[in-house]
Motif scaffolding. Structure first.
Motif, PDB file in Angstrom:
ATOM      1  N   VAL A  97       0.838  -1.195   0.000  1.00 52.84           N
ATOM      2  CA  VAL A  97       0.000   0.000   0.000  1.00 52.84           C
ATOM      3  C   VAL A  97       0.875   1.248   0.000  1.00 52.84           C
ATOM      4  CG1 VAL A  97      -1.765   1.275   1.277  1.00 52.84           C
ATOM      5  CG2 VAL A  97      -1.797  -1.239   1.245  1.00 52.84           C
ATOM      6  N   VAL A  98       1.968   1.197   0.778  1.00 51.67           N
ATOM      7  CA  VAL A  98       2.804   2.391   0.932  1.00 51.67           C
ATOM      8  C   VAL A  98       3.819   2.522  -0.195  1.00 51.67           C
ATOM      9  CG1 VAL A  98       4.200   3.681   2.582  1.00 51.67           C
ATOM     10  CG2 VAL A  98       2.585   1.962   3.409  1.00 51.67           C
ATOM     11  N   TYR A  99       4.398   1.417  -0.627  1.00 57.35           N
ATOM     12  CA  TYR A  99       5.471   1.472  -1.629  1.00 57.35           C
ATOM     13  C   TYR A  99       5.099   0.675  -2.879  1.00 57.35           C
ATOM     14  CZ  TYR A  99       8.125   2.633   2.631  1.00 57.35           C
ATOM     15  OH  TYR A  99       8.560   3.165   3.800  1.00 57.35           O
ATOM     16  N   PRO A 100       4.053   1.011  -3.560  1.00 55.46           N
ATOM     17  CA  PRO A 100       3.647   0.173  -4.706  1.00 55.46           C
ATOM     18  C   PRO A 100       4.662   0.244  -5.849  1.00 55.46           C
ATOM     19  CG  PRO A 100       2.340   2.183  -4.611  1.00 55.46           C
ATOM     20  CD  PRO A 100       3.177   2.184  -3.379  1.00 55.46           C
ATOM     21  N   GLU A 101       5.538   1.243  -5.821  1.00 59.55           N
ATOM     22  CA  GLU A 101       6.436   1.434  -6.957  1.00 59.55           C
ATOM     23  C   GLU A 101       7.745   0.645  -6.818  1.00 59.55           C
ATOM     24  OE1 GLU A 101       7.451   4.733  -4.036  1.00 59.55           O
ATOM     25  OE2 GLU A 101       5.737   3.447  -4.543  1.00 59.55           O
ATOM     26  N   HIS A 102       7.806  -0.174  -5.783  1.00 62.04           N
ATOM     27  CA  HIS A 102       9.040  -0.953  -5.591  1.00 62.04           C
ATOM     28  C   HIS A 102       8.799  -2.429  -5.883  1.00 62.04           C
ATOM     29  CE1 HIS A 102      11.521   2.224  -3.791  1.00 62.04           C
ATOM     30  NE2 HIS A 102      10.356   2.694  -3.342  1.00 62.04           N
ATOM     31  N   PRO A 103       9.709  -3.088  -6.670  1.00 62.42           N
ATOM     32  CA  PRO A 103       9.479  -4.484  -7.060  1.00 62.42           C
ATOM     33  C   PRO A 103       9.295  -5.453  -5.882  1.00 62.42           C
ATOM     34  CG  PRO A 103      11.235  -3.540  -8.369  1.00 62.42           C
ATOM     35  CD  PRO A 103      10.892  -2.509  -7.334  1.00 62.42           C
ATOM     36  N   PRO A 104      10.098  -5.359  -4.793  1.00 61.84           N
ATOM     37  CA  PRO A 104       9.992  -6.410  -3.766  1.00 61.84           C
ATOM     38  C   PRO A 104       8.589  -6.603  -3.193  1.00 61.84           C
ATOM     39  CG  PRO A 104      11.918  -5.061  -3.371  1.00 61.84           C
ATOM     40  CD  PRO A 104      11.158  -4.401  -4.478  1.00 61.84           C
ATOM     41  N   VAL A 105       7.816  -5.514  -3.082  1.00 56.19           N
ATOM     42  CA  VAL A 105       6.493  -5.667  -2.456  1.00 56.19           C
ATOM     43  C   VAL A 105       5.609  -6.602  -3.286  1.00 56.19           C
ATOM     44  CG1 VAL A 105       6.608  -3.459  -1.299  1.00 56.19           C
ATOM     45  CG2 VAL A 105       5.537  -3.614  -3.549  1.00 56.19           C
ATOM     46  N   TRP A 106       5.908  -6.729  -4.569  1.00 54.35           N
ATOM     47  CA  TRP A 106       5.153  -7.661  -5.420  1.00 54.35           C
ATOM     48  C   TRP A 106       5.826  -9.030  -5.442  1.00 54.35           C
ATOM     49  CZ3 TRP A 106       0.657  -5.607  -7.078  1.00 54.35           C
ATOM     50  CH2 TRP A 106       0.566  -4.201  -7.059  1.00 54.35           C
ATOM     51  N   ILE A 107       7.099  -8.986  -5.726  1.00 56.80           N
ATOM     52  CA  ILE A 107       7.794 -10.258  -5.999  1.00 56.80           C
ATOM     53  C   ILE A 107       7.991 -11.065  -4.716  1.00 56.80           C
ATOM     54  CG2 ILE A 107       9.942 -11.246  -6.850  1.00 56.80           C
ATOM     55  CD1 ILE A 107      10.046  -8.721  -8.732  1.00 56.80           C
ATOM     56  N   GLN A 108       8.489 -10.369  -3.662  1.00 60.99           N
ATOM     57  CA  GLN A 108       8.719 -11.088  -2.401  1.00 60.99           C
ATOM     58  C   GLN A 108       7.400 -11.525  -1.783  1.00 60.99           C
ATOM     59  OE1 GLN A 108      11.588 -12.110  -1.398  1.00 60.99           O
ATOM     60  NE2 GLN A 108      12.555 -11.128  -3.149  1.00 60.99           N
ATOM     61  N   ALA A 109       6.367 -10.719  -1.956  1.00 59.60           N
ATOM     62  CA  ALA A 109       5.050 -11.108  -1.468  1.00 59.60           C
ATOM     63  C   ALA A 109       4.643 -12.419  -2.127  1.00 59.60           C
ATOM     64  CB  ALA A 109       4.031 -10.021  -1.776  1.00 59.60           C
ATOM     65  N   ALA A 110       4.920 -12.516  -3.438  1.00 64.45           N
ATOM     66  CA  ALA A 110       4.581 -13.742  -4.158  1.00 64.45           C
ATOM     67  C   ALA A 110       5.364 -14.937  -3.622  1.00 64.45           C
ATOM     68  CB  ALA A 110       4.861 -13.543  -5.651  1.00 64.45           C
ATOM     69  N   VAL A 111       6.630 -14.694  -3.279  1.00 64.75           N
ATOM     70  CA  VAL A 111       7.459 -15.778  -2.733  1.00 64.75           C
ATOM     71  C   VAL A 111       6.838 -16.297  -1.440  1.00 64.75           C
ATOM     72  CG1 VAL A 111       9.701 -16.320  -1.721  1.00 64.75           C
ATOM     73  CG2 VAL A 111       9.584 -14.956  -3.808  1.00 64.75           C
ATOM     74  N   ALA A 112       6.424 -15.336  -0.561  1.00 64.88           N
ATOM     75  CA  ALA A 112       5.821 -15.735   0.706  1.00 64.88           C
ATOM     76  C   ALA A 112       4.528 -16.507   0.464  1.00 64.88           C
ATOM     77  CB  ALA A 112       5.547 -14.502   1.565  1.00 64.88           C
ATOM     78  N   LEU A 113       3.751 -16.031  -0.491  1.00 66.80           N
ATOM     79  CA  LEU A 113       2.481 -16.707  -0.792  1.00 66.80           C
ATOM     80  C   LEU A 113       2.722 -18.105  -1.369  1.00 66.80           C
ATOM     81  CD1 LEU A 113       0.518 -13.660  -2.199  1.00 66.80           C
ATOM     82  CD2 LEU A 113      -0.094 -15.006  -0.182  1.00 66.80           C
ATOM     83  N   ARG A 114       3.748 -18.207  -2.183  1.00 67.10           N
ATOM     84  CA  ARG A 114       4.046 -19.512  -2.758  1.00 67.10           C
ATOM     85  C   ARG A 114       4.402 -20.505  -1.647  1.00 67.10           C
ATOM     86  NH1 ARG A 114       8.629 -18.699  -6.184  1.00 67.10           N
ATOM     87  NH2 ARG A 114       9.989 -19.493  -4.573  1.00 67.10           N
ATOM     88  N   GLU A 115       5.151 -20.015  -0.697  1.00 65.59           N
ATOM     89  CA  GLU A 115       5.527 -20.889   0.424  1.00 65.59           C
ATOM     90  C   GLU A 115       4.293 -21.321   1.196  1.00 65.59           C
ATOM     91  OE1 GLU A 115       8.366 -22.210   1.128  1.00 65.59           O
ATOM     92  OE2 GLU A 115       9.544 -21.160  -0.407  1.00 65.59           O
ATOM     93  N   LEU A 116       3.302 -20.436   1.218  1.00 67.80           N
ATOM     94  CA  LEU A 116       2.059 -20.778   1.919  1.00 67.80           C
ATOM     95  C   LEU A 116       1.179 -21.698   1.082  1.00 67.80           C
ATOM     96  CD1 LEU A 116       1.144 -17.323   3.449  1.00 67.80           C
ATOM     97  CD2 LEU A 116       1.682 -19.405   4.707  1.00 67.80           C
ATOM     98  N   GLY A 117       1.534 -21.891  -0.181  1.00 62.03           N
ATOM     99  CA  GLY A 117       0.734 -22.748  -1.053  1.00 62.03           C
ATOM    100  C   GLY A 117      -0.301 -21.991  -1.859  1.00 62.03           C
ATOM    101  N   SER A 118      -0.330 -20.670  -1.719  1.00 65.19           N
ATOM    102  CA  SER A 118      -1.320 -19.887  -2.480  1.00 65.19           C
ATOM    103  C   SER A 118      -0.728 -19.541  -3.836  1.00 65.19           C
ATOM    104  CB  SER A 118      -1.675 -18.604  -1.720  1.00 65.19           C
ATOM    105  OG  SER A 118      -1.949 -18.888  -0.386  1.00 65.19           O
ATOM    106  N   HIS A 119      -0.616 -20.538  -4.698  1.00 67.62           N
ATOM    107  CA  HIS A 119       0.067 -20.334  -5.971  1.00 67.62           C
ATOM    108  C   HIS A 119      -0.666 -19.353  -6.881  1.00 67.62           C
ATOM    109  CE1 HIS A 119       1.923 -24.476  -5.108  1.00 67.62           C
ATOM    110  NE2 HIS A 119       2.688 -23.518  -4.650  1.00 67.62           N
ATOM    111  N   GLY A 120      -2.009 -19.467  -6.914  1.00 66.36           N
ATOM    112  CA  GLY A 120      -2.789 -18.598  -7.791  1.00 66.36           C
ATOM    113  C   GLY A 120      -2.570 -17.138  -7.464  1.00 66.36           C
TER     114      GLY A 120
END
Lengths: 495, 218
Positions: free
Chosen positions: A49-72
């Protein structure tokens, strides 16, 4: 003052009160480092929400979600990332990872194809491509991508790690070993080169080599290489010292003891001359000048007896306690206990040479110049050395078992002093006691000294022979006894 | 283990007389008893146990310094040495003399000791202190010299009694590095250690002297 104070601070706006992105992201990275994926995903969502213009908030978030099994969910975040950041390879690489985790090989392949076209200079792209090829059962293609990664980025360790891992996955242990060695050679500080190589060795049933590699991680690559080289300076000790080394050791120790003894005093070696000189001077003054006792030549008679006797007494006194004193060394190294009394004998003999020299000078001054008979001093001194070795070694052997005896040694020596005819001549002894008197080896030896030095005669060879024989027999018995007691002394002396 | 057996302990036992004399009955402290094990070529064996369990005593028995009270030790033709630091040091003598003497006591010939002398001096990093009497050394310097002398010794079986920690930090690292190298060359090593991490890092096999008969724990 107040103005300058306020002007030194930037105006407080919303944007300046925010954390720098890297600092803020640390909050989420911390959760990821601790593998708290749900918390991490939450933190990334907040940061998005605060830093939408930075890649990690998207990519690293996806990594965390993948680890949780939320692939979609992860895939949709990553596709957003690819749209927002077309120059950032993370969207493609992580997209491929997630697709692979999801089982969507086709999507993974497509993403990596795109990535290779878009970012040929990004090493992870090639690693992931190789990984995908391996996962889809195409090891040759995997090797090809990996080869490209290694050729293009020779300073990037993961490419070489993967090279070795590919061999491990294929069960090609010899290649794996070589490739990990290559990793170590190129990246000596890279832990995987040691740890994974250790696993290869363990897999191959070589736990020792595995442990060596793990230790090498601690000590470095040089350590490993030095260990491979044969150590040229290593000294292999013998199973048992041979007699020549033993003699050399006794000699060296005695010599160094004398050196150490001299180092303790300011006048150093001079004391070895002063001490006997003073000693002889005392007897000369008391008996020769003051008492006028014993008639003509008594001082010479006295000293020719006293000097060899003192040698005997000092040596025996010194040797008798050596085994008890050697307890520390005896418990540290394997050494024949004969070493200890023999060092005392040699050490005292070294000092005695100077005393004999003083005596010789005295005799010449006194009017008893050297004759050819002095040559016979050599066998007499040798027999005395033997005798001292026998008596010293025997006492040193017995005293560890009966410690109280050490208190009797000075008294015994005193007794022997009076029994050996130092202060009186042989003819003062009644005829029937004379044989008994001469059975005392010291009395016998002193008699021989005086025959040579005062009477200018050859010593009584037969008596000398018997004495030498007795000493040699005694020495033989002692050597056997010491052999038997060798493993016993170290314990007895500390008890 | 794949190596051949080079030392065999059979039912070993050692006891120390604690007190006793002419008029008092002797009392004994049994350090260990009924100890049976084989030592194989090329392995690293660690001995563990509480204080007084007889770890150091066992090393002395293996080194041939002590004769066991019970049982026997069979040596299948190998040389065994206890790594003794500062053996026979005389504080009045300079470092060089002490190095030669200590080396000879450890089993070097005099020629070997002389030949090693400059390496010993270099490894110990004592520089000009080598010619000063050892009594002027700090305890760390003494330890350095002691370790440097013992370092070149390479018997078939090396016995180490918690000797890996000597001198200051940098030298300790250097010493540990050398020791680990020694342990991992083809040498057979028996070591006594209280440090579990050290045992894990170095040992193939562990014998616990607190267990009856010295049970193998690994």
């Amino acid at each position: 003052m107040a103005e300058s104070f306020s002007s030194s601070f930037p105006p407080s706006s919303e944007s300046h009160r925010r954390l720098a992105p890297q600092d803020a992201f640390q909050w989420a990275f911390d959760a990821m480092a601790e593998r708290r994926w749900r918390q991490a995903a939450g933190r990334w969502a907040t940061l998005r929400v605060v830093y939408p213009e930075h890649p990690p908030v998207w990519i690293q978030a996806a990594v965390a979600l993948r680890e949780l099994g939320s692939h979609g969910e992860a895939l949709s975040l990553l596709s957003e990332a690819r749209a927002r950041f077309p120059d950032h390879p993370g969207g493609w690489v992580q997209g491929a990872n997630t697709a692979l985790a999801e089982g969507d090989v086709a999507l993974a392949g497509q993403l990596l194809d795109e990535a290779r076209a878009r970012f040929p200079q990004d090493p992870p792209v090639w690693i992931r491509s190789a990984h995908l090829a391996q996962a889809t059962g195409d090891p040759e293609r995997a090797l090809h991508y990996n080869q490209h990664a290694r050729d293009t980025f020779p300073d990037w360790a993961p490419a070489f790690d993967q090279h070795a891992e590919l061999a491990m996955a294929a069960g090609d242990w010899d290649s794996a070993r070589q490739r990990w060695a290559e990793v170590r050679r190129r990246f000596p500080d890279h832990p995987a080169g040691y740890r994974r190589a250790a696993m290869v060795e363990e897999q191959q049933g070589r736990p020792r080599e595995a442990r060596r590699l793990r230790l090498a991680e601690e000590h470095g690559i040089d350590w490993l290489e030095e260990g491979d080289r044969a150590d040229t300076v290593a000294v292999a000790p013998p199973r048992r010292r041979d007699w020549r080394n033993f003699v050399d050791l006794v000699w060296t120790k005695a010599r160094l003891n004398l050196k150490a003894e001299a180092n303790r005093n300011h006048l150093r070696y001079l004391w070895w001359v002063i001490d006997p000189l003073l000693y002889m001077a005392v007897f000369y003054v008391v008996f020769g000048l003051l008492l006028h006792r014993g008639g003509e030549g008594f001082v010479a008679y006295l000293l020719t007896g006293l000097v060899p006797f003192q040698w005997f007494a000092k040596t025996v006194q010194h040797a008798s306690n050596t085994i008890v004193e050697g307890r520390g060394l005896m418990n540290q190294v394997r050494i024949s206990p004969l070493f200890f009394p023999l060092v005392a004998v040699v050490q005292n003999a070294g000092k005695q040479t100077l005393v004999f020299l003083m005596l010789a000078i005295f005799l010449v001054v006194y009017g008893l110049p050297p004759t050819v008979h002095w040559l016979a001093l050599i066998p007499v001194v040798t027999v005395q050395l033997l005798l001292m070795a026998v008596v010293g070694c025997a006492l040193a052997m017995i005293i560890p078992f009966v410690r109280d005896l050490i208190n009797l040694v000075p008294t015994g020596l005193q007794f022997l002093l009076f029994c050996s005819g130092v202060f009186y001549t042989l003819d003062t002894i009644p005829e029937r006691w004379r044989d008994l008197f001469m059975a005392n080896p010291m009395a016998n030896l002193l008699h021989q000294y005086r025959r040579i030095l005062l009477e200018h005669q050859w010593p009584e060879w037969s008596q000398m022979g018997w004495l030498a024989l007795g000493c040699l027999l005694g020495l033989g018995v002692l050597i056997l006894a010491y052999r038997r007691l060798e493993g016993v002394f170290p314990r007895v002396v500390v008890e | 283990m794949n190596g051949r057996v080079i030392l065999s302990a059979r039912n070993l036992g050692v006891r120390y007389k604690r007190r006793g004399g002419l008029f008092r009955p002797a009392r004994y402290h049994q350090a260990f008893s009924g100890l049976t094990f084989d030592l194989y070529q090329g392995e690293t064996l660690a001995l563990i146990g509480r204080n007084g369990a007889g770890k150091s005593t066992l090393l002395k028995v293996l080194a041939g310094i002590l004769r066991p009270d019970q049982g026997c030790l069979i040596n299948h033709g190998v040389t065994v040495s206890l790594l003794s630091l500062q053996a026979g040091f005389d504080p009045e003598l300079p470092g060089t003399d002490n190095a030669v003497l200590s080396a000879m006591l450890l089993g070097y010939s005099r020629a070997q000791a002389r030949a090693c002398l400059h390496r010993i001096a270099a490894f110990s990093e004592l520089g000009s202190f080598m010619d000063e009497p050892v009594k002027t050394y700090s305890s760390g310097m003494r330890a350095r010299l002691g370790f440097s002398v013992a370092m070149f010794l390479s018997p078939d079986v090396l016995l180490i009694d918690e000797a890996l920690t000597v001198g200051d930090r940098s030298f300790r690292e250097k010493a540990e590095r050398e020791m680990s190298k020694k342990i991992h060359s083809l040498q057979t090593v028996v070591l006594v250690s209280h440090s579990e991490s050290q045992v894990d890092k170095l040992a193939d096999r562990v014998i616990d002297l607190d267990q009856p008969g010295g049970a193998h724990v690994l």
